[in-house]
Design an enzyme around this catalytic site. Structure first.
Site, PDB file in Angstrom:
ATOM      1  N   HIS A  89       0.775  -1.089   0.077  1.00  0.00           N
ATOM      2  CA  HIS A  89       0.158   0.080   0.158  1.00  0.00           C
ATOM      3  C   HIS A  89       0.835   1.423   0.081  1.00  0.00           C
ATOM      4  O   HIS A  89       0.622   2.289  -0.697  1.00  0.00           O
ATOM      5  CB  HIS A  89      -0.758   0.103   1.096  1.00  0.00           C
ATOM      6  CG  HIS A  89      -2.025   1.054   1.292  1.00  0.00           C
ATOM      7  ND1 HIS A  89      -2.875   1.310   0.460  1.00  0.00           N
ATOM      8  CD2 HIS A  89      -2.027   2.155   2.149  1.00  0.00           C
ATOM      9  CE1 HIS A  89      -3.645   2.363   0.777  1.00  0.00           C
ATOM     10  NE2 HIS A  89      -2.919   2.822   1.577  1.00  0.00           N
ATOM     11  N   ARG A 128      10.609  14.660  11.046  1.00  0.00           N
ATOM     12  CA  ARG A 128      10.554  15.619  10.154  1.00  0.00           C
ATOM     13  C   ARG A 128       9.487  16.453  10.041  1.00  0.00           C
ATOM     14  O   ARG A 128       9.123  17.296   9.261  1.00  0.00           O
ATOM     15  CB  ARG A 128      10.541  14.650   8.724  1.00  0.00           C
ATOM     16  CG  ARG A 128      11.922  13.886   8.472  1.00  0.00           C
ATOM     17  CD  ARG A 128      11.626  12.863   7.725  1.00  0.00           C
ATOM     18  NE  ARG A 128      12.946  12.145   7.380  1.00  0.00           N
ATOM     19  CZ  ARG A 128      13.644  11.536   8.207  1.00  0.00           C
ATOM     20  NH1 ARG A 128      13.054  11.366   9.096  1.00  0.00           N
ATOM     21  NH2 ARG A 128      14.713  11.006   7.824  1.00  0.00           N
TER      22      ARG A 128
END
Length: 156
Positions: A89, A128
């Protein structure tokens, strides 16, 4: 020699941010970083920033294409997070999102900044989104503004 360099200040810029709701515990930080960078560093007025929420990263390309087609915006920032799991996915969503956003950017004359995290783990995504590795939402927003200025300079 003629050298064109972009700056990030773009006080008159109209910027849309398309953001995925999936993984919003990370994306909220990306959005905060993007808006802060636009307003504080790019000097963009808050009334010139539009935020559009979509279900997930897969929906970002169509949303960004629609925003670009309105001709209301000088740049669009796409924000989201795709974290690798145990199935394929990840590759489908990350690949189609990246490819779709790139296609929109190439087909239009409006900068589309890629602020979609594609990480191996939740920890990498969190890093991040404003901790150890900076805020990629802020970086994408500043990239969008710089590209607005670069494109305008090229066009003269």
């Amino acid at each position: 020699m003629n050298v064109i360099k972009g700056v990030v200040a773009a006080p008159q810029a109209r910027v849309a941010i398309a953001i995925a709701r999936f993984n919003n515990f990370i994306n909220d930080s990306l959005l905060g970083g993007a808006v802060d960078a636009l307003e504080r560093i790019g000097q963009v007025a808050s009334e010139n920033i539009t935020v559009v929420w979509v279900p997930g990263a897969y929906e970002l390309p169509l949303t960004v294409k629609t925003l670009v087609e309105t001709q209301k915006y000088d740049a669009v920032v796409a924000l989201g997070t795709v974290i690798r799991g145990g199935t394929a996915h990840f590759e489908y969503v990350a690949g189609e999102c990246s490819s779709g956003l790139s296609s929109v950017a190439m087909a239009s004359e409006i900068p589309v900044a890629f602020g979609v995290l594609t990480t191996e783990s939740i920890e990498q995504a969190i890093e991040r989104a404003g901790t150890k590795a900076g805020n990629k939402g802020a970086e994408a927003a500043l990239t969008a503004l710089e590209m607005v200025n670069v494109i305008n300079a090229i066009k003269g």
